[in-house]
Design a protein around this motif. Sequence first.
Motif, PDB file in Angstrom:
ATOM      1  N   ALA A  25      43.006  22.696  36.962  1.00  0.00           N
ATOM      2  CA  ALA A  25      43.011  23.644  35.850  1.00  0.00           C
ATOM      3  C   ALA A  25      41.595  24.099  35.543  1.00  0.00           C
ATOM      4  CB  ALA A  25      43.661  23.006  34.619  1.00  0.00           C
ATOM      5  N   ASP A  26      40.642  23.131  35.516  1.00  0.00           N
ATOM      6  CA  ASP A  26      39.247  23.487  35.262  1.00  0.00           C
ATOM      7  C   ASP A  26      38.719  24.432  36.327  1.00  0.00           C
ATOM      8  OD1 ASP A  26      39.228  21.973  33.000  1.00  0.00           O
ATOM      9  OD2 ASP A  26      38.084  20.311  33.849  1.00  0.00           O
ATOM     10  N   THR A  27      39.088  24.166  37.583  1.00  0.00           N
ATOM     11  CA  THR A  27      38.624  25.011  38.673  1.00  0.00           C
ATOM     12  C   THR A  27      39.181  26.424  38.514  1.00  0.00           C
ATOM     13  OG1 THR A  27      38.546  23.098  40.128  1.00  0.00           O
ATOM     14  CG2 THR A  27      38.578  25.262  41.185  1.00  0.00           C
ATOM     15  N   ASN A  28      40.480  26.543  38.233  1.00  0.00           N
ATOM     16  CA  ASN A  28      41.081  27.867  38.035  1.00  0.00           C
ATOM     17  C   ASN A  28      40.426  28.590  36.866  1.00  0.00           C
ATOM     18  OD1 ASN A  28      43.151  28.225  40.035  1.00  0.00           O
ATOM     19  ND2 ASN A  28      44.260  26.544  39.064  1.00  0.00           N
ATOM     20  N   ASN A  29      40.207  27.863  35.781  1.00  0.00           N
ATOM     21  CA  ASN A  29      39.571  28.440  34.607  1.00  0.00           C
ATOM     22  C   ASN A  29      38.186  28.999  34.961  1.00  0.00           C
ATOM     23  OD1 ASN A  29      38.175  28.541  31.959  1.00  0.00           O
ATOM     24  ND2 ASN A  29      40.092  27.661  31.215  1.00  0.00           N
ATOM     25  N   ALA A  30      37.416  28.221  35.695  1.00  0.00           N
ATOM     26  CA  ALA A  30      36.068  28.663  36.089  1.00  0.00           C
ATOM     27  C   ALA A  30      36.136  29.860  37.026  1.00  0.00           C
ATOM     28  CB  ALA A  30      35.321  27.506  36.755  1.00  0.00           C
ATOM     29  N   GLU A  31      37.142  29.868  37.908  1.00  0.00           N
ATOM     30  CA  GLU A  31      37.278  31.000  38.839  1.00  0.00           C
ATOM     31  C   GLU A  31      37.636  32.288  38.100  1.00  0.00           C
ATOM     32  OE1 GLU A  31      38.638  28.375  42.783  1.00  0.00           O
ATOM     33  OE2 GLU A  31      40.127  29.558  41.697  1.00  0.00           O
ATOM     34  N   VAL A  32      38.494  32.177  37.094  1.00  0.00           N
ATOM     35  CA  VAL A  32      38.845  33.376  36.311  1.00  0.00           C
ATOM     36  C   VAL A  32      37.623  33.854  35.521  1.00  0.00           C
ATOM     37  CG1 VAL A  32      40.277  34.255  34.433  1.00  0.00           C
ATOM     38  CG2 VAL A  32      41.309  32.808  36.184  1.00  0.00           C
ATOM     39  N   GLN A  33      36.887  32.914  34.949  1.00  0.00           N
ATOM     40  CA  GLN A  33      35.650  33.296  34.244  1.00  0.00           C
ATOM     41  C   GLN A  33      34.692  34.029  35.185  1.00  0.00           C
ATOM     42  OE1 GLN A  33      33.628  30.407  31.709  1.00  0.00           O
ATOM     43  NE2 GLN A  33      35.505  29.210  31.567  1.00  0.00           N
ATOM     44  N   ALA A  34      34.641  33.570  36.427  1.00  0.00           N
ATOM     45  CA  ALA A  34      33.742  34.202  37.402  1.00  0.00           C
ATOM     46  C   ALA A  34      34.192  35.629  37.712  1.00  0.00           C
ATOM     47  CB  ALA A  34      33.688  33.355  38.675  1.00  0.00           C
ATOM     48  N   GLU A  50      43.694  31.373  29.381  1.00  0.00           N
ATOM     49  CA  GLU A  50      44.736  30.387  29.699  1.00  0.00           C
ATOM     50  C   GLU A  50      45.241  30.627  31.111  1.00  0.00           C
ATOM     51  OE1 GLU A  50      48.554  28.390  27.438  1.00  0.00           O
ATOM     52  OE2 GLU A  50      48.271  30.549  27.238  1.00  0.00           O
ATOM     53  N   VAL A  51      45.308  29.539  31.882  1.00  0.00           N
ATOM     54  CA  VAL A  51      45.840  29.578  33.242  1.00  0.00           C
ATOM     55  C   VAL A  51      47.232  28.966  33.227  1.00  0.00           C
ATOM     56  CG1 VAL A  51      45.541  28.749  35.605  1.00  0.00           C
ATOM     57  CG2 VAL A  51      43.529  29.414  34.254  1.00  0.00           C
ATOM     58  N   LEU A  52      48.216  29.698  33.791  1.00  0.00           N
ATOM     59  CA  LEU A  52      49.617  29.248  33.841  1.00  0.00           C
ATOM     60  C   LEU A  52      50.095  29.402  35.274  1.00  0.00           C
ATOM     61  CD1 LEU A  52      50.350  31.435  30.765  1.00  0.00           C
ATOM     62  CD2 LEU A  52      50.667  28.957  30.686  1.00  0.00           C
ATOM     63  N   GLY A  53      49.873  28.375  36.095  1.00  0.00           N
ATOM     64  CA  GLY A  53      50.234  28.485  37.508  1.00  0.00           C
ATOM     65  C   GLY A  53      49.385  29.545  38.188  1.00  0.00           C
ATOM     66  N   ASP A  54      50.037  30.526  38.789  1.00  0.00           N
ATOM     67  CA  ASP A  54      49.313  31.590  39.500  1.00  0.00           C
ATOM     68  C   ASP A  54      49.081  32.816  38.630  1.00  0.00           C
ATOM     69  OD1 ASP A  54      49.066  30.083  41.763  1.00  0.00           O
ATOM     70  OD2 ASP A  54      50.798  30.966  42.788  1.00  0.00           O
ATOM     71  N   THR A  55      49.254  32.653  37.314  1.00  0.00           N
ATOM     72  CA  THR A  55      48.979  33.735  36.365  1.00  0.00           C
ATOM     73  C   THR A  55      47.979  33.222  35.342  1.00  0.00           C
ATOM     74  OG1 THR A  55      51.233  34.573  36.647  1.00  0.00           O
ATOM     75  CG2 THR A  55      50.024  35.361  34.720  1.00  0.00           C
ATOM     76  N   ALA A  56      47.125  34.086  34.870  1.00  0.00           N
ATOM     77  CA  ALA A  56      46.208  33.727  33.788  1.00  0.00           C
ATOM     78  C   ALA A  56      46.044  34.940  32.891  1.00  0.00           C
ATOM     79  CB  ALA A  56      44.849  33.287  34.344  1.00  0.00           C
ATOM     80  N   TRP A  57      45.664  34.675  31.644  1.00  0.00           N
ATOM     81  CA  TRP A  57      45.334  35.789  30.751  1.00  0.00           C
ATOM     82  C   TRP A  57      44.068  35.442  29.988  1.00  0.00           C
ATOM     83  CZ3 TRP A  57      44.890  35.195  25.492  1.00  0.00           C
ATOM     84  CH2 TRP A  57      45.501  34.066  24.917  1.00  0.00           C
ATOM     85  N   ALA A  58      43.359  36.467  29.572  1.00  0.00           N
ATOM     86  CA  ALA A  58      42.139  36.258  28.797  1.00  0.00           C
ATOM     87  C   ALA A  58      41.995  37.355  27.765  1.00  0.00           C
ATOM     88  CB  ALA A  58      40.917  36.237  29.705  1.00  0.00           C
ATOM     89  N   ARG A  59      41.533  36.940  26.597  1.00  0.00           N
ATOM     90  CA  ARG A  59      41.112  37.909  25.576  1.00  0.00           C
ATOM     91  C   ARG A  59      39.599  37.889  25.521  1.00  0.00           C
ATOM     92  NH1 ARG A  59      39.512  38.207  20.191  1.00  0.00           N
ATOM     93  NH2 ARG A  59      39.998  36.063  19.585  1.00  0.00           N
ATOM     94  N   THR A  60      39.007  39.042  25.690  1.00  0.00           N
ATOM     95  CA  THR A  60      37.554  39.164  25.689  1.00  0.00           C
ATOM     96  C   THR A  60      37.149  40.284  24.732  1.00  0.00           C
ATOM     97  OG1 THR A  60      37.512  40.790  27.485  1.00  0.00           O
ATOM     98  CG2 THR A  60      37.464  38.476  28.123  1.00  0.00           C
ATOM     99  N   SER A  61      35.858  40.340  24.451  1.00  0.00           N
ATOM    100  CA  SER A  61      35.302  41.537  23.832  1.00  0.00           C
ATOM    101  C   SER A  61      34.026  41.863  24.581  1.00  0.00           C
ATOM    102  CB  SER A  61      35.035  41.322  22.335  1.00  0.00           C
ATOM    103  OG  SER A  61      34.081  40.303  22.143  1.00  0.00           O
ATOM    104  N   SER A  62      33.613  43.109  24.488  1.00  0.00           N
ATOM    105  CA  SER A  62      32.379  43.525  25.143  1.00  0.00           C
ATOM    106  C   SER A  62      31.563  44.336  24.154  1.00  0.00           C
ATOM    107  CB  SER A  62      32.672  44.339  26.404  1.00  0.00           C
ATOM    108  OG  SER A  62      33.454  45.469  26.090  1.00  0.00           O
ATOM    109  N   ALA A  63      30.252  44.230  24.300  1.00  0.00           N
ATOM    110  CA  ALA A  63      29.360  44.956  23.388  1.00  0.00           C
ATOM    111  C   ALA A  63      28.101  45.341  24.138  1.00  0.00           C
ATOM    112  CB  ALA A  63      29.018  44.081  22.184  1.00  0.00           C
ATOM    113  N   GLY A  64      27.555  46.468  23.763  1.00  0.00           N
ATOM    114  CA  GLY A  64      26.328  46.948  24.389  1.00  0.00           C
ATOM    115  C   GLY A  64      26.141  48.412  24.094  1.00  0.00           C
ATOM    116  N   GLN A  65      25.717  49.137  25.124  1.00  0.00           N
ATOM    117  CA  GLN A  65      25.448  50.558  24.941  1.00  0.00           C
ATOM    118  C   GLN A  65      25.999  51.356  26.111  1.00  0.00           C
ATOM    119  OE1 GLN A  65      21.094  50.543  24.207  1.00  0.00           O
ATOM    120  NE2 GLN A  65      21.659  51.006  22.087  1.00  0.00           N
TER     121      GLN A  65
END
Lengths: 149, 149
Positions: free
Chosen positions: B20-29, B93-108
């Motif tokens: 799970a940690d590995t999948n989480n890190a891969e999605v973050q990447a 959140e990683v759920l098997g072969d699916t994951a979802w993420a809520r993010t925000s972005s900021a800049g210019q």
Amino acid sequence: MKSILTVLTFGLLANPMVQADTNNAEVQAVISRYESALNASNTDDVLTLYGKNPTFMPQHAPAQVGRAAVKQAYDNVFSTIKLDVEFSIHELEVLGDTAWARTSSAGQTRILANEVVVNEGNNELFIFKKENGDWKIHQYLFSTSQPRQ
Amino acid sequence: MKSILTVLTFGLLANPMVQADTNNAEVQAVISRYESALNASNTDDVLTLYGKNPTFMPQHAPAQVGRAAVKQAYDNVFSTIKLDVEFSIHELEVLGDTAWARTSSAGQTRILANEVVVNEGNNELFIFKKENGDWKIHQYLFSTSQPRQ
């Protein structure tokens, strides 16, 4: 037909396919009730559809996290505009106690300050969580698909 | 410390928590590479991050479904604006072969037609799918969090 129905009835709880169909239908029903609550400008009905720690992301504002913030955001929306929209479900997937759906909505919005009616069109992503047996909105983001004004 | 590391190494494939940690890190990447590709206005790099049947929902346009439509949409974006944004991950959140993420972005954002620089801020929801061992963007929706102009 009767024998098939009997098999389905007896196999209902044990059959993962039937459970998946039931969950899928329940999530669709939440989207339908959300559409009705939006069109009725009914914050209380909207709030019954959200879970215990939801996020609602209205346009032109930071993400609203938690039920109190979500309630305030819908009160703000409903004091500003009257929606008349219909949702279409394009993809919906149930994964255990989580589900996601991609929808779009189209219709019209009446701006209450000046009674001007404009076309409304959005794309949406929902994340749902099953909480105490009921599907609830956990995350909801929409974005206009209408041409830039 | 050595013994702990040995246990971790031997238990790696069998331990669901480590997976799970590995999948989480891969999605973050993937999110990090998406940020870099956006800021580099690089459609090819963006497309390597999308899966085989993706949906990208740019603002003020219908949902873009399929790799060809997604490519065209990013070409349009990058011919119009130059982004300089940073993503923050709020939920993943990683759920098997699916994951979802809520993010925000900021800049210019620099508008290429007139070289005007404006503040950029968005909320985003991603749905990821693991395809042939690699996490790919399956659905992506963003919406401005900036005050109405």
